[in-house]
Design a protein around this motif. Structure first.
Motif, PDB file in Angstrom:
ATOM      1  N   PRO A   1       2.475 -14.726  -5.792  1.00 37.81           N
ATOM      2  CA  PRO A   1       1.787 -13.617  -5.121  1.00 37.81           C
ATOM      3  C   PRO A   1       1.094 -14.105  -3.855  1.00 37.81           C
ATOM      4  N   GLY A   2       0.813 -13.166  -2.971  1.00 37.69           N
ATOM      5  CA  GLY A   2       0.151 -13.512  -1.724  1.00 37.69           C
ATOM      6  C   GLY A   2       0.147 -12.309  -0.800  1.00 37.69           C
ATOM      7  N   ARG A   3       0.012 -12.577   0.475  1.00 40.06           N
ATOM      8  CA  ARG A   3      -0.089 -11.494   1.465  1.00 40.06           C
ATOM      9  C   ARG A   3       1.147 -10.617   1.485  1.00 40.06           C
ATOM     10  N   HIS A   4       2.312 -11.205   1.208  1.00 40.29           N
ATOM     11  CA  HIS A   4       3.548 -10.438   1.242  1.00 40.29           C
ATOM     12  C   HIS A   4       3.905  -9.844  -0.110  1.00 40.29           C
ATOM     13  N   ALA A   5       3.786 -10.634  -1.166  1.00 42.42           N
ATOM     14  CA  ALA A   5       4.368 -10.267  -2.458  1.00 42.42           C
ATOM     15  C   ALA A   5       3.366  -9.752  -3.473  1.00 42.42           C
ATOM     16  N   GLY A   6       2.108  -9.709  -3.153  1.00 41.12           N
ATOM     17  CA  GLY A   6       1.133  -9.188  -4.096  1.00 41.12           C
ATOM     18  C   GLY A   6       1.293  -7.690  -4.300  1.00 41.12           C
ATOM     19  N   ARG A   7       0.662  -7.183  -5.338  1.00 38.07           N
ATOM     20  CA  ARG A   7       0.782  -5.757  -5.647  1.00 38.07           C
ATOM     21  C   ARG A   7       0.226  -4.873  -4.537  1.00 38.07           C
ATOM     22  N   GLU A   8      -0.618  -5.411  -3.696  1.00 33.04           N
ATOM     23  CA  GLU A   8      -1.106  -4.677  -2.525  1.00 33.04           C
ATOM     24  C   GLU A   8      -0.609  -5.338  -1.242  1.00 33.04           C
ATOM     25  N   GLY A   9       0.474  -6.091  -1.322  1.00 35.27           N
ATOM     26  CA  GLY A   9       0.969  -6.847  -0.180  1.00 35.27           C
ATOM     27  C   GLY A   9       1.896  -6.056   0.723  1.00 35.27           C
ATOM     28  N   ASP A  10       2.550  -6.774   1.632  1.00 37.61           N
ATOM     29  CA  ASP A  10       3.374  -6.138   2.654  1.00 37.61           C
ATOM     30  C   ASP A  10       4.564  -5.389   2.063  1.00 37.61           C
ATOM     31  N   VAL A  11       5.216  -5.964   1.061  1.00 37.40           N
ATOM     32  CA  VAL A  11       6.373  -5.285   0.460  1.00 37.40           C
ATOM     33  C   VAL A  11       5.925  -3.983  -0.195  1.00 37.40           C
ATOM     34  N   ALA A  12       4.822  -4.018  -0.905  1.00 36.51           N
ATOM     35  CA  ALA A  12       4.301  -2.801  -1.529  1.00 36.51           C
ATOM     36  C   ALA A  12       3.970  -1.747  -0.485  1.00 36.51           C
ATOM     37  N   GLU A  13       3.426  -2.163   0.645  1.00 37.04           N
ATOM     38  CA  GLU A  13       3.097  -1.211   1.701  1.00 37.04           C
ATOM     39  C   GLU A  13       4.358  -0.601   2.305  1.00 37.04           C
ATOM     40  N   ILE A  14       5.401  -1.404   2.476  1.00 33.34           N
ATOM     41  CA  ILE A  14       6.675  -0.871   2.965  1.00 33.34           C
ATOM     42  C   ILE A  14       7.200   0.191   2.006  1.00 33.34           C
ATOM     43  N   CYS A  15       7.116  -0.078   0.717  1.00 36.15           N
ATOM     44  CA  CYS A  15       7.590   0.888  -0.284  1.00 36.15           C
ATOM     45  C   CYS A  15       6.775   2.173  -0.251  1.00 36.15           C
ATOM     46  N   ARG A  16       5.458   2.053  -0.156  1.00 34.39           N
ATOM     47  CA  ARG A  16       4.615   3.251  -0.110  1.00 34.39           C
ATOM     48  C   ARG A  16       4.918   4.096   1.126  1.00 34.39           C
ATOM     49  N   ALA A  17       5.071   3.425   2.266  1.00 34.09           N
ATOM     50  CA  ALA A  17       5.358   4.158   3.495  1.00 34.09           C
ATOM     51  C   ALA A  17       6.698   4.869   3.420  1.00 34.09           C
ATOM     52  N   ALA A  18       7.690   4.223   2.806  1.00 30.94           N
ATOM     53  CA  ALA A  18       9.008   4.847   2.673  1.00 30.94           C
ATOM     54  C   ALA A  18       8.945   6.061   1.757  1.00 30.94           C
ATOM     55  N   GLU A  19       8.188   5.989   0.687  1.00 28.36           N
ATOM     56  CA  GLU A  19       8.070   7.124  -0.228  1.00 28.36           C
ATOM     57  C   GLU A  19       7.389   8.316   0.445  1.00 28.36           C
ATOM     58  N   ILE A  20       6.449   8.051   1.333  1.00 30.35           N
ATOM     59  CA  ILE A  20       5.790   9.135   2.069  1.00 30.35           C
ATOM     60  C   ILE A  20       6.792   9.839   2.982  1.00 30.35           C
ATOM     61  N   LYS A  21       7.677   9.065   3.612  1.00 25.80           N
ATOM     62  CA  LYS A  21       8.654   9.640   4.540  1.00 25.80           C
ATOM     63  C   LYS A  21       9.789  10.364   3.821  1.00 25.80           C
ATOM     64  N   HIS A  22      10.115   9.916   2.600  1.00 25.51           N
ATOM     65  CA  HIS A  22      11.288  10.437   1.899  1.00 25.51           C
ATOM     66  C   HIS A  22      10.845  10.926   0.525  1.00 25.51           C
ATOM     67  N   ALA A  23      10.754  12.249   0.391  1.00 28.53           N
ATOM     68  CA  ALA A  23      10.128  12.847  -0.784  1.00 28.53           C
ATOM     69  C   ALA A  23      10.853  12.526  -2.078  1.00 28.53           C
ATOM     70  N   GLN A  24      12.165  12.295  -2.024  1.00 31.41           N
ATOM     71  CA  GLN A  24      12.928  12.042  -3.244  1.00 31.41           C
ATOM     72  C   GLN A  24      13.001  10.553  -3.613  1.00 31.41           C
ATOM     73  N   LEU A  25      12.528   9.708  -2.739  1.00 32.06           N
ATOM     74  CA  LEU A  25      12.576   8.266  -2.989  1.00 32.06           C
ATOM     75  C   LEU A  25      11.464   7.848  -3.942  1.00 32.06           C
ATOM     76  N   ARG A  26      11.819   7.016  -4.906  1.00 34.83           N
ATOM     77  CA  ARG A  26      10.852   6.364  -5.780  1.00 34.83           C
ATOM     78  C   ARG A  26      11.188   4.880  -5.842  1.00 34.83           C
ATOM     79  N   THR A  27      10.193   4.036  -5.712  1.00 29.04           N
ATOM     80  CA  THR A  27      10.418   2.597  -5.750  1.00 29.04           C
ATOM     81  C   THR A  27       9.638   1.968  -6.896  1.00 29.04           C
ATOM     82  N   GLN A  28      10.161   0.860  -7.388  1.00 30.69           N
ATOM     83  CA  GLN A  28       9.496   0.081  -8.433  1.00 30.69           C
ATOM     84  C   GLN A  28       9.728  -1.395  -8.161  1.00 30.69           C
ATOM     85  N   MET A  29       8.667  -2.128  -7.868  1.00 35.28           N
ATOM     86  CA  MET A  29       8.784  -3.563  -7.622  1.00 35.28           C
ATOM     87  C   MET A  29       8.879  -4.320  -8.941  1.00 35.28           C
ATOM     88  N   THR A  30       9.666  -5.408  -8.944  1.00 34.11           N
ATOM     89  CA  THR A  30       9.769  -6.252 -10.128  1.00 34.11           C
ATOM     90  C   THR A  30       8.687  -7.327 -10.120  1.00 34.11           C
TER      91      THR A  30
END
Length: 269
Positions: A219-248
């Motif tokens: 974990p860290g700035r990129h891979a943490g639950r509040e990191g960059d990847v999570a932020e990319i996923c959240r932003a994509a879900e806001i733009k695309h109403a049918q998209l759902r993401t789940q990080m492993t």
């Protein structure tokens, strides 16, 4: 002759969770090997306030080597916590080791292989296990995401892992695609494509449930639950109403990683 001192080396991070995770891996590996394993980073981690990581300062590699050489230790085995042949391993590390050896001629450092090998699918098995834990439907899609590298050979590792994971998962998911969190903008780095942001904006990915398979170790700035990847996923879900993401989960959270590290250690002995 005494055995070389093993140093488990990651790239380094300013996030305390990364140093704490590295220390836990080193402890687990030492227990498996029956020999000391000391956690150090190439860069960055020594800037973390010690009180944020249990009171013991983090170390970075070259000051750590000099400190130990001063106590009479000259033989080391550097075990890299890197997926592939990054510039840190092929450039920065050997160049600085050469300078340090010129200063301390008795210094002897063996460099173990990086984690990925074409004839070893255990990294893919780790990622596949983490994906299986998140599957809810055979219509789920899998985006295997790494950090993104300016070294084409590192991206080839990402692509090879995606192929291996696809073979392991078979028809339990609808599709698997490799992607990167970020890249350098110049055209010569197009081999990093696609970016996770772009993949999640493309049909049918942007209207699917997407399991984001994390090709990150700690974990860290990129891979943490509040990191960059999570932020990319959240932003994509806001733009695309049918998209759902789940990080492993991350790769270091799987017990097979210790076995891989032990084998890479053994290859350098």
């Amino acid at each position: 002759m005494p055995a070389p001192l093993t140093l488990l080396v990651d790239n380094g991070s300013l996030e305390p969770a990364a140093t704490l995770g590295l220390r836990e891996l080193a402890s687990q590996l030492a227990a498996k090997l029956g020999e000391p394993v000391e956690p150090v980073s190439l860069l960055h981690s020594s800037a973390i306030a010690p009180e944020r990581i249990g009171g013991t300062p983090a170390e970075i590699l070259f000051p750590a080597l000099e400190k130990r050489v001063a106590t009479g230790i000259h033989d080391f085995l550097v075990l890299p916590l890197f997926f592939g042949p990054s510039g840190a391993l092929t450039g920065y590390l050997p160049e600085n080791l050469a300078r340090l050896k010129a200063k301390h001629p008795a210094l002897n450092v063996r460099l173990a292989p990086h984690l990925h090998r074409a004839d070893d699918n255990r990294l893919a098995r780790i990622i596949a296990d983490h994906v299986r834990a998140e599957i809810v439907s055979p219509n789920d899609r899998v985006a295997l995401v790494d950090h993104g590298s300016p070294v084409a050979a590192v991206t080839e590792v990402r692509n090879a892992l995606a192929q291996q994971v696809a073979a392991l998962l078979g028809n339990t998911v609808a599709a698997i695609a490799p992607c990167s969190m970020e890249r350098r903008p110049a055209p010569e780095y197009d081999f990093c494509k696609p970016l996770l942001t772009d993949l999640l904006a493309t049909a049918p990915w942007n209207e699917s449930r997407v399991i984001v398979a994390m090709q990150f170790l700690l974990p860290g700035r990129h891979a943490g639950r509040e990191g960059d990847v999570a932020e990319i996923c959240r932003a994509a879900e806001i733009k695309h109403a049918q998209l759902r993401t789940q990080m492993t989960r991350l790769v270091a959270e799987h017990p097979l990683l210790i076995q891989i590290l032990a084998d890479r250690w053994g290859a350098a002995r």
